[in-house]
Scaffold this motif. Structure first.
Motif, PDB file in Angstrom:
ATOM      1  N   PRO A 251       0.830  -1.209   0.000  1.00  0.00           N
ATOM      2  CA  PRO A 251       0.000   0.000   0.000  1.00  0.00           C
ATOM      3  C   PRO A 251       0.866   1.262   0.000  1.00  0.00           C
ATOM      4  CG  PRO A 251      -0.748  -1.553   1.668  1.00  0.00           C
ATOM      5  CD  PRO A 251       0.588  -2.047   1.185  1.00  0.00           C
ATOM      6  N   LEU A 252       0.525   2.195  -0.853  1.00  0.00           N
ATOM      7  CA  LEU A 252       1.259   3.454  -0.949  1.00  0.00           C
ATOM      8  C   LEU A 252       0.435   4.629  -0.425  1.00  0.00           C
ATOM      9  CD1 LEU A 252       2.636   3.021  -4.592  1.00  0.00           C
ATOM     10  CD2 LEU A 252       3.750   2.349  -2.445  1.00  0.00           C
ATOM     11  N   ILE A 253      -0.840   4.637  -0.757  1.00  0.00           N
ATOM     12  CA  ILE A 253      -1.734   5.749  -0.413  1.00  0.00           C
ATOM     13  C   ILE A 253      -3.055   5.161   0.059  1.00  0.00           C
ATOM     14  CG2 ILE A 253      -2.927   7.800  -1.290  1.00  0.00           C
ATOM     15  CD1 ILE A 253      -0.747   7.844  -3.531  1.00  0.00           C
ATOM     16  N   LEU A 254      -3.598   5.717   1.128  1.00  0.00           N
ATOM     17  CA  LEU A 254      -4.903   5.316   1.619  1.00  0.00           C
ATOM     18  C   LEU A 254      -5.907   6.428   1.344  1.00  0.00           C
ATOM     19  CD1 LEU A 254      -3.966   3.719   5.082  1.00  0.00           C
ATOM     20  CD2 LEU A 254      -4.222   2.600   2.860  1.00  0.00           C
ATOM     21  N   LEU A 255      -7.013   6.087   0.705  1.00  0.00           N
ATOM     22  CA  LEU A 255      -8.069   7.048   0.405  1.00  0.00           C
ATOM     23  C   LEU A 255      -9.163   6.960   1.470  1.00  0.00           C
ATOM     24  CD1 LEU A 255      -8.390   6.424  -3.445  1.00  0.00           C
ATOM     25  CD2 LEU A 255      -6.872   8.015  -2.246  1.00  0.00           C
ATOM     26  N   ASP A 256      -9.947   8.000   1.556  1.00  0.00           N
ATOM     27  CA  ASP A 256     -11.076   8.009   2.497  1.00  0.00           C
ATOM     28  C   ASP A 256     -12.067   6.923   2.074  1.00  0.00           C
ATOM     29  OD1 ASP A 256     -13.143   8.506   4.174  1.00  0.00           O
ATOM     30  OD2 ASP A 256     -13.248  10.655   3.778  1.00  0.00           O
ATOM     31  N   ASP A 257     -12.232   5.892   2.919  1.00  0.00           N
ATOM     32  CA  ASP A 257     -13.026   4.723   2.552  1.00  0.00           C
ATOM     33  C   ASP A 257     -14.291   4.558   3.386  1.00  0.00           C
ATOM     34  OD1 ASP A 257     -11.910   4.094   4.960  1.00  0.00           O
ATOM     35  OD2 ASP A 257     -10.870   2.292   4.291  1.00  0.00           O
TER      36      ASP A 257
ATOM     37  N   ARG B 193      -1.945   0.660  -4.348  1.00  0.00           N
ATOM     38  CA  ARG B 193      -0.819  -0.230  -4.110  1.00  0.00           C
ATOM     39  C   ARG B 193       0.225  -0.120  -5.218  1.00  0.00           C
ATOM     40  NH1 ARG B 193      -2.378  -3.806  -0.136  1.00  0.00           N
ATOM     41  NH2 ARG B 193      -4.646  -3.795   0.291  1.00  0.00           N
ATOM     42  N   SER B 194       1.444  -0.560  -4.884  1.00  0.00           N
ATOM     43  CA  SER B 194       2.539  -0.574  -5.858  1.00  0.00           C
ATOM     44  C   SER B 194       2.355  -1.730  -6.816  1.00  0.00           C
ATOM     45  CB  SER B 194       3.883  -0.701  -5.132  1.00  0.00           C
ATOM     46  OG  SER B 194       4.928  -0.898  -6.052  1.00  0.00           O
ATOM     47  N   GLY B 195       2.628  -1.472  -8.095  1.00  0.00           N
ATOM     48  CA  GLY B 195       2.543  -2.523  -9.099  1.00  0.00           C
ATOM     49  C   GLY B 195       3.888  -3.128  -9.449  1.00  0.00           C
ATOM     50  N   MET B 196       4.954  -2.760  -8.708  1.00  0.00           N
ATOM     51  CA  MET B 196       6.291  -3.249  -9.040  1.00  0.00           C
ATOM     52  C   MET B 196       7.202  -3.144  -7.834  1.00  0.00           C
ATOM     53  SD  MET B 196       7.979   0.016 -11.070  1.00  0.00           S
ATOM     54  CE  MET B 196       9.572  -0.773 -11.047  1.00  0.00           C
ATOM     55  N   ASP B 197       8.360  -3.808  -7.924  1.00  0.00           N
ATOM     56  CA  ASP B 197       9.443  -3.626  -6.960  1.00  0.00           C
ATOM     57  C   ASP B 197      10.320  -2.487  -7.456  1.00  0.00           C
ATOM     58  OD1 ASP B 197       8.442  -5.815  -5.636  1.00  0.00           O
ATOM     59  OD2 ASP B 197       9.895  -7.216  -6.487  1.00  0.00           O
ATOM     60  N   GLY B 198      10.618  -1.536  -6.592  1.00  0.00           N
ATOM     61  CA  GLY B 198      11.451  -0.414  -7.002  1.00  0.00           C
ATOM     62  C   GLY B 198      11.532   0.631  -5.916  1.00  0.00           C
ATOM     63  N   ILE B 199      11.613   1.899  -6.332  1.00  0.00           N
ATOM     64  CA  ILE B 199      11.639   3.011  -5.382  1.00  0.00           C
ATOM     65  C   ILE B 199      10.665   4.082  -5.856  1.00  0.00           C
ATOM     66  CG2 ILE B 199      14.055   2.589  -4.766  1.00  0.00           C
ATOM     67  CD1 ILE B 199      14.782   5.059  -6.416  1.00  0.00           C
ATOM     68  N   VAL B 200      10.320   4.974  -4.936  1.00  0.00           N
ATOM     69  CA  VAL B 200       9.459   6.097  -5.271  1.00  0.00           C
ATOM     70  C   VAL B 200      10.331   7.183  -5.894  1.00  0.00           C
ATOM     71  CG1 VAL B 200       7.844   7.829  -4.400  1.00  0.00           C
ATOM     72  CG2 VAL B 200       7.901   5.545  -3.373  1.00  0.00           C
ATOM     73  N   LEU B 201      10.123   7.436  -7.184  1.00  0.00           N
ATOM     74  CA  LEU B 201      10.911   8.459  -7.875  1.00  0.00           C
ATOM     75  C   LEU B 201      10.358   9.853  -7.616  1.00  0.00           C
ATOM     76  CD1 LEU B 201      11.373   6.723 -11.345  1.00  0.00           C
ATOM     77  CD2 LEU B 201      12.885   6.647  -9.361  1.00  0.00           C
ATOM     78  N   ARG B 202       9.051   9.949  -7.557  1.00  0.00           N
ATOM     79  CA  ARG B 202       8.429  11.261  -7.387  1.00  0.00           C
ATOM     80  C   ARG B 202       7.098  11.109  -6.664  1.00  0.00           C
ATOM     81  NH1 ARG B 202       7.932  15.984 -11.982  1.00  0.00           N
ATOM     82  NH2 ARG B 202       6.592  17.414 -10.812  1.00  0.00           N
ATOM     83  N   ARG B 203       6.838  12.009  -5.750  1.00  0.00           N
ATOM     84  CA  ARG B 203       5.572  12.030  -5.008  1.00  0.00           C
ATOM     85  C   ARG B 203       4.872  13.349  -5.284  1.00  0.00           C
ATOM     86  NH1 ARG B 203       4.965  11.982   1.640  1.00  0.00           N
ATOM     87  NH2 ARG B 203       3.155  13.372   1.711  1.00  0.00           N
ATOM     88  N   ASP B 204       3.666  13.252  -5.800  1.00  0.00           N
ATOM     89  CA  ASP B 204       2.902  14.447  -6.154  1.00  0.00           C
ATOM     90  C   ASP B 204       1.550  14.459  -5.456  1.00  0.00           C
ATOM     91  OD1 ASP B 204       4.721  15.656  -8.090  1.00  0.00           O
ATOM     92  OD2 ASP B 204       4.289  13.911  -9.320  1.00  0.00           O
ATOM     93  N   VAL B 205       1.493  14.013  -4.224  1.00  0.00           N
ATOM     94  CA  VAL B 205       0.216  13.954  -3.505  1.00  0.00           C
ATOM     95  C   VAL B 205       0.457  14.221  -2.027  1.00  0.00           C
ATOM     96  CG1 VAL B 205       0.435  11.457  -3.135  1.00  0.00           C
ATOM     97  CG2 VAL B 205      -1.825  12.523  -3.089  1.00  0.00           C
ATOM     98  N   GLU B 206      -0.510  14.836  -1.400  1.00  0.00           N
ATOM     99  CA  GLU B 206      -0.480  15.112   0.029  1.00  0.00           C
ATOM    100  C   GLU B 206      -1.835  14.741   0.619  1.00  0.00           C
ATOM    101  OE1 GLU B 206       2.077  15.975   1.746  1.00  0.00           O
ATOM    102  OE2 GLU B 206       3.439  16.397   0.064  1.00  0.00           O
ATOM    103  N   PRO B 207      -1.867  14.411   1.924  1.00  0.00           N
ATOM    104  CA  PRO B 207      -3.152  14.120   2.560  1.00  0.00           C
ATOM    105  C   PRO B 207      -4.122  15.296   2.393  1.00  0.00           C
ATOM    106  CG  PRO B 207      -1.348  13.467   3.993  1.00  0.00           C
ATOM    107  CD  PRO B 207      -0.734  14.201   2.845  1.00  0.00           C
ATOM    108  N   GLY B 208      -5.352  14.972   2.053  1.00  0.00           N
ATOM    109  CA  GLY B 208      -6.356  16.002   1.804  1.00  0.00           C
ATOM    110  C   GLY B 208      -6.566  16.293   0.338  1.00  0.00           C
TER     111      GLY B 208
END
Length: 332
Positions: A82-88, A153-168
């Motif tokens: 899991p990478l990001i959790l949305l309001d569920d 969720r992540s679809g691969m093994d690797g690293i996070v190259l760029r993050r363009d999201v914040e909570p909210g």
């Protein structure tokens, strides 16, 4: 008469010396350069950067507010993590409702089947109860799947190259929230001017350097040139891979020189010596234009295909100031 003749001879010599000095003083001074042997290389210059060979854009499947971001740039990730959790909240309520309806449908199914076995209900009633139970179970599974989609969720093994999201933030399917990549599988993407694209072919060697490593040259080759260009930048992208496996920081900027032509052990003259298809040579103190056929032209030297031979000397920088049969003298 003999004394006068003896005086006239030194005067004649003095006049000849003065005339020579006058003519030589008026002669234009030129710098001569020898025709030499060397390698001629034609290069296409471009700028590039290191990127993952197969970058993966991460986006949500559903539209919902972002509740929590679990990873940051540079963090390693595994497939399925899991990478990001949305309001569920809404999906949880929908799942609870679907489960309750499925339980009721399952009870009706069991009761109807028991009554049918005793012959108290019709076959149509039994089939209707079974179908209703099947539909309720499918609705429960669908609600559970939608709830699972609230975790991106992540679809691969690797690293996070760029993050363009914040909570909210509001996540929508069309928005890229993160970019993932495998640092072990990289490529260099170079931006090539559209005027140079016809000279580039897959397989051509490429030499790369970076201010991060002064004096270090990285070697690679062109793998492909993208068929579509950028009309605003008037440029195309060339994909380059390194000759040897190496760890390069993703995003690193590189200066790229693609070798489009190479001629070994050929005649070379300074680039400034060529003027309108000819060079200038000096014979008996006078300048003469000599036609030549050129090949590969570099910033410092030009290949001579015909018209000159090794060991000859040419004016290094005529600069458009010479004319045929002009008196010149070689600079010391």
């Amino acid at each position: 008469m003999k004394r006068i003749a003896l005086w006239l001879l030194p005067l004649a010599l003095l006049a000849a010396a003065a005339l020579w000095w006058l003519l030589d003083g008026r002669a234009r001074e030129v710098m001569l350069a020898p025709v030499r042997m060397g390698d001629a290389v034609e290069l296409v210059y471009a700028t590039g950067f290191v990127e993952a060979e197969h970058p993966v854009a991460v986006a949500a499947r559903l539209t919902a507010p972002v509740r929590q971001v679990l990873v940051d740039e540079g963090d390693p990730v595994r497939r399925g993590q899991p990478l990001i959790l949305l309001d569920d909240g809404e999906q949880r309520h929908a799942l609870q409702q679907a489960r309750a309806q499925a339980r009721v449908a399952a009870q009706d199914e069991r009761r109807t089947l028991a009554l049918f076995a005793k012959g108290w209900v019709t076959r149509a009633a039994r089939d209707s109860a079974v179908a209703a139970a099947d539909s309720a179970r499918a609705a429960e599974q669908s609600a559970a799947a939608r709830l699972d989609q609230m975790a991106v969720r992540s679809g691969m093994d690797g690293i996070v190259l760029r993050r363009d999201v914040e909570p909210g933030d509001l996540a929508v399917p069309s928005r890229t929230l993160m970019t993932l990549g495998d640092p072990a599988r990289i490529r260099i993407t170079a931006t090539v001017d559209e005027r140079d694209v016809p000279r580039i072919r897959p397989g051509q060697p490429a030499l790369m350097s970076s201010d991060a490593w002064p004096g270090r040259v990285l070697r690679g080759h062109v793998r492909e040139v993208t068929p579509g260009g950028d009309p605003e930048q008037r440029a195309f992208r060339a994909r380059i891979v390194t000759s040897d496996a190496m760890a390069l920081p993703l995003g690193l900027t590189l200066e790229v020189n693609i070798m489009t032509r190479h001629a070994a052990r050929t005649l070379l003259v300074p680039a400034g010596a060529i003027e309108n298809g000819h060079v200038w040579v000096v014979q008996e103190g006078r300048a003469h234009a000599k036609p030549v056929r050129t090949g590969i032209a570099g910033s410092d030297a030009v290949q001579i295909v015909s018209g000159l031979s090794r060991g000859e000397k040419v004016v290094a920088r005529p600069e458009g100031k010479l004319t045929e049969d002009m008196r010149v003298r070689a600079a010391r």
